[in-house]
Write a protein that holds these residues in place. Structure first.
Motif, PDB file in Angstrom:
ATOM      1  N   GLU A  32       1.062  -1.563  -0.263  1.00 43.87           N
ATOM      2  CA  GLU A  32       0.067  -0.171  -0.195  1.00 43.87           C
ATOM      3  C   GLU A  32       1.129   1.497  -0.178  1.00 43.87           C
ATOM      4  O   GLU A  32       1.637   1.574   0.212  1.00 43.87           O
ATOM      5  CB  GLU A  32      -0.914   0.542   1.414  1.00 43.87           C
ATOM      6  N   GLY A  33       0.416   1.711  -1.062  1.00 40.83           N
ATOM      7  CA  GLY A  33       0.755   3.320  -0.476  1.00 40.83           C
ATOM      8  C   GLY A  33       1.597   3.880  -1.971  1.00 40.83           C
ATOM      9  O   GLY A  33       2.141   3.147  -2.828  1.00 40.83           O
ATOM     10  N   ILE A  34       1.493   4.363  -2.779  1.00 41.14           N
ATOM     11  CA  ILE A  34       1.992   5.538  -3.927  1.00 41.14           C
ATOM     12  C   ILE A  34       3.936   5.119  -4.568  1.00 41.14           C
ATOM     13  O   ILE A  34       3.893   4.952  -5.545  1.00 41.14           O
ATOM     14  CB  ILE A  34       1.981   6.865  -4.355  1.00 41.14           C
ATOM     15  N   LYS A  35       4.325   5.512  -3.063  1.00 41.64           N
ATOM     16  CA  LYS A  35       5.980   4.909  -3.211  1.00 41.64           C
ATOM     17  C   LYS A  35       6.015   3.650  -2.826  1.00 41.64           C
ATOM     18  O   LYS A  35       7.080   3.054  -4.239  1.00 41.64           O
ATOM     19  CB  LYS A  35       7.048   5.574  -1.980  1.00 41.64           C
ATOM     20  N   PRO A  36       5.497   2.621  -2.356  1.00 40.98           N
ATOM     21  CA  PRO A  36       5.786   1.519  -2.247  1.00 40.98           C
ATOM     22  C   PRO A  36       5.597   0.962  -3.654  1.00 40.98           C
ATOM     23  O   PRO A  36       6.123  -0.521  -4.500  1.00 40.98           O
ATOM     24  CB  PRO A  36       5.036   1.214  -0.917  1.00 40.98           C
ATOM     25  N   VAL A  37       4.087   0.466  -4.117  1.00 38.53           N
ATOM     26  CA  VAL A  37       3.786   0.212  -5.148  1.00 38.53           C
ATOM     27  C   VAL A  37       4.423   0.679  -5.929  1.00 38.53           C
ATOM     28  O   VAL A  37       4.254  -0.212  -7.327  1.00 38.53           O
ATOM     29  CB  VAL A  37       2.073   0.850  -5.395  1.00 38.53           C
ATOM     30  N   ASN A  38       4.402   1.788  -6.671  1.00 37.14           N
ATOM     31  CA  ASN A  38       5.847   2.567  -7.996  1.00 37.14           C
ATOM     32  C   ASN A  38       6.784   1.758  -7.996  1.00 37.14           C
ATOM     33  O   ASN A  38       7.321   1.071  -8.956  1.00 37.14           O
ATOM     34  CB  ASN A  38       5.791   3.959  -7.732  1.00 37.14           C
ATOM     35  N   GLU A  39       7.331   1.349  -6.476  1.00 42.23           N
ATOM     36  CA  GLU A  39       8.881   0.407  -6.349  1.00 42.23           C
ATOM     37  C   GLU A  39       8.830  -0.926  -6.505  1.00 42.23           C
ATOM     38  O   GLU A  39       9.478  -1.766  -7.520  1.00 42.23           O
ATOM     39  CB  GLU A  39       9.434   1.228  -4.797  1.00 42.23           C
ATOM     40  N   CYS A  40       7.833  -1.095  -6.705  1.00 38.90           N
ATOM     41  CA  CYS A  40       6.645  -2.661  -6.462  1.00 38.90           C
ATOM     42  C   CYS A  40       7.054  -3.018  -7.695  1.00 38.90           C
ATOM     43  O   CYS A  40       7.356  -4.300  -8.547  1.00 38.90           O
ATOM     44  CB  CYS A  40       5.487  -3.120  -6.501  1.00 38.90           C
ATOM     45  N   ILE A  41       6.443  -2.292  -8.506  1.00 36.98           N
ATOM     46  CA  ILE A  41       6.332  -1.938 -10.479  1.00 36.98           C
ATOM     47  C   ILE A  41       7.961  -2.520 -10.841  1.00 36.98           C
ATOM     48  O   ILE A  41       8.260  -2.949 -11.979  1.00 36.98           O
ATOM     49  CB  ILE A  41       5.747  -0.970 -10.702  1.00 36.98           C
ATOM     50  N   VAL A  42       8.058  -1.281 -10.391  1.00 40.07           N
ATOM     51  CA  VAL A  42      10.013  -0.943 -10.906  1.00 40.07           C
ATOM     52  C   VAL A  42      10.808  -2.155 -10.821  1.00 40.07           C
ATOM     53  O   VAL A  42      11.122  -2.702 -11.723  1.00 40.07           O
ATOM     54  CB  VAL A  42      10.192   0.581 -10.294  1.00 40.07           C
ATOM     55  N   ALA A  43      10.377  -2.753  -9.746  1.00 43.11           N
ATOM     56  CA  ALA A  43      11.427  -4.082  -9.012  1.00 43.11           C
ATOM     57  C   ALA A  43      10.505  -5.326 -10.418  1.00 43.11           C
ATOM     58  O   ALA A  43      11.318  -6.161 -10.086  1.00 43.11           O
ATOM     59  CB  ALA A  43      10.955  -4.589  -7.805  1.00 43.11           C
ATOM     60  N   GLY A  44       9.606  -5.260 -11.181  1.00 44.64           N
ATOM     61  CA  GLY A  44       9.449  -6.450 -11.981  1.00 44.64           C
ATOM     62  C   GLY A  44       8.836  -7.424 -10.941  1.00 44.64           C
ATOM     63  O   GLY A  44       8.103  -8.551 -11.280  1.00 44.64           O
ATOM     64  N   CYS A  45       7.865  -6.931  -9.253  1.00 46.72           N
ATOM     65  CA  CYS A  45       6.998  -7.959  -9.433  1.00 46.72           C
ATOM     66  C   CYS A  45       6.072  -8.133  -9.612  1.00 46.72           C
ATOM     67  O   CYS A  45       5.215  -7.794 -10.686  1.00 46.72           O
ATOM     68  CB  CYS A  45       6.810  -7.490  -7.662  1.00 46.72           C
ATOM     69  N   VAL A  46       5.395  -9.021  -9.776  1.00 44.68           N
ATOM     70  CA  VAL A  46       4.328 -10.140 -10.466  1.00 44.68           C
ATOM     71  C   VAL A  46       3.049  -9.386  -9.411  1.00 44.68           C
ATOM     72  O   VAL A  46       2.537 -10.023  -8.753  1.00 44.68           O
ATOM     73  CB  VAL A  46       4.461 -11.708 -10.505  1.00 44.68           C
ATOM     74  N   ILE A  47       2.490  -8.602 -11.207  1.00 43.54           N
ATOM     75  CA  ILE A  47       1.150  -7.856 -10.016  1.00 43.54           C
ATOM     76  C   ILE A  47      -0.332  -8.285 -10.197  1.00 43.54           C
ATOM     77  O   ILE A  47       0.067  -8.143 -11.348  1.00 43.54           O
ATOM     78  CB  ILE A  47       0.914  -6.139  -9.797  1.00 43.54           C
ATOM     79  N   GLU A  48      -1.063  -8.806  -8.798  1.00 43.04           N
ATOM     80  CA  GLU A  48      -2.133  -9.279  -9.802  1.00 43.04           C
ATOM     81  C   GLU A  48      -3.279  -8.320 -10.372  1.00 43.04           C
ATOM     82  O   GLU A  48      -4.181  -8.753 -10.890  1.00 43.04           O
ATOM     83  CB  GLU A  48      -2.746 -10.353  -9.155  1.00 43.04           C
ATOM     84  N   ASN A  49      -3.583  -7.255  -9.184  1.00 40.18           N
ATOM     85  CA  ASN A  49      -4.489  -5.837  -9.871  1.00 40.18           C
ATOM     86  C   ASN A  49      -3.657  -4.806  -8.443  1.00 40.18           C
ATOM     87  O   ASN A  49      -3.031  -5.006  -7.561  1.00 40.18           O
ATOM     88  CB  ASN A  49      -5.605  -6.135  -8.912  1.00 40.18           C
ATOM     89  N   ILE A  50      -3.971  -3.648  -9.067  1.00 43.26           N
ATOM     90  CA  ILE A  50      -3.465  -3.089  -8.406  1.00 43.26           C
ATOM     91  C   ILE A  50      -5.252  -1.495  -8.378  1.00 43.26           C
ATOM     92  O   ILE A  50      -5.579  -1.740  -9.259  1.00 43.26           O
ATOM     93  CB  ILE A  50      -3.396  -1.736  -9.391  1.00 43.26           C
ATOM     94  N   VAL A  51      -5.511  -1.182  -6.800  1.00 46.81           N
ATOM     95  CA  VAL A  51      -6.315  -0.900  -7.064  1.00 46.81           C
ATOM     96  C   VAL A  51      -6.575   0.601  -6.262  1.00 46.81           C
ATOM     97  O   VAL A  51      -5.647   1.100  -5.298  1.00 46.81           O
ATOM     98  CB  VAL A  51      -7.255  -1.433  -5.741  1.00 46.81           C
TER      99      VAL A  51
END
Length: 242
Positions: A32-51
């Motif tokens: 949760e949170g703008i910075k963590p979610v953005n860094e999760c995307i950059v890290a290439g994590c497998v994301i099922e959904n963004i809400v």
């Protein structure tokens, strides 16, 4: 379309992910949170959904949009920023470390665990082994890791399994009866072992230790926080080799 009902199936599923049992069953966790979610995307994590809420809809392609009131019901933050990601937990089978590593033994505080993950990532220690610890993917642990959890390898196993996989790696245990860490230099690749907040390292690991080290303290102080101890020890062992 904006989800405005707390009874929506996706909203119910997100709420369940605050439970360890459900995270384990689904193999998912929350960020949760703008910075963590953005860094999760950059890290290439497998994301099922963004809400996210409507105010952030243009920032995240294909995100599920929810009302502010609905988002508040699935947020773990006091002041929600309006975005969270449902992320797939990596399936890391136990394997030997590539370099020096850290072993956490029966750590029970998610804040401590997350902080240690954060520090390990900063110190360049990428392999972290857990024995009977709290869930590293609990929201509090993920938050405390400050995105560090996206960049390290977390392995979980029994004491026997982990010790077998670490065969040949020098096990350095933090122990009050150990050698002064500032007068100690470990030869080559090491595994730093940090124990439970109240009881320290289990006897099984102590029996298998190659070295025992302690951080000197003023006599008025009984102990240091596990995460603080781990941070001092990681940097001292890795960057002050003689």
């Amino acid at each position: 379309m904006v989800i405005t009902s707390k009874s929506n199936p996706l909203i119910k599923e997100i709420s369940k992910l605050y439970e360890k049992k459900h995270r384990k069953e689904k193999g998912l966790y929350l960020v949760e949170g703008i910075k963590p979610v953005n860094e999760c995307i950059v890290a290439g994590c497998v994301i099922e959904n963004i809400v996210c809420t409507e105010s952030l809809a243009d920032k995240y392609n294909n995100a599920v949009i929810v009302s502010t009131k609905v988002f508040e019901t699935i947020s773990s933050e006091k002041t929600p920023q309006g975005v969270l990601a449902i992320v797939k937990k990596p399936q890391n089978n136990l394997k030997p470390p590539q370099d020096s590593c850290i072993l956490l033994d029966c750590l029970q505080d998610p804040g401590n665990l997350g902080t240690i993950v954060r520090t390990a990532n900063a110190a360049g220690i990428k392999d972290i082994y857990l024995i009977n610890c709290t869930d590293p993917y609990a929201p509090k642990a993920v938050r405390a890791s400050m995105s560090g959890i996206f960049f390290v390898n977390i392995y979980q196993g029994t004491s026997e399994e982990v010790l077998n996989i670490l065969s040949g790696v020098k096990l350095v245990c933090a122990d009050m009866n150990g050698e002064n860490i500032f007068e100690f230099s470990v030869p080559g690749k090491f595994c730093l072992c940090i124990g439970n907040e109240g009881n320290g390292i289990s006897q099984d690991l102590i029996n298998n230790a190659d070295y025992k080290i302690k951080i000197p303290m003023d006599k008025s102080c009984e102990s240091l926080n596990a995460a603080v101890s781990a941070g001092i020890a990681m940097y001292q062992l890795k960057y002050n080799k003689r």
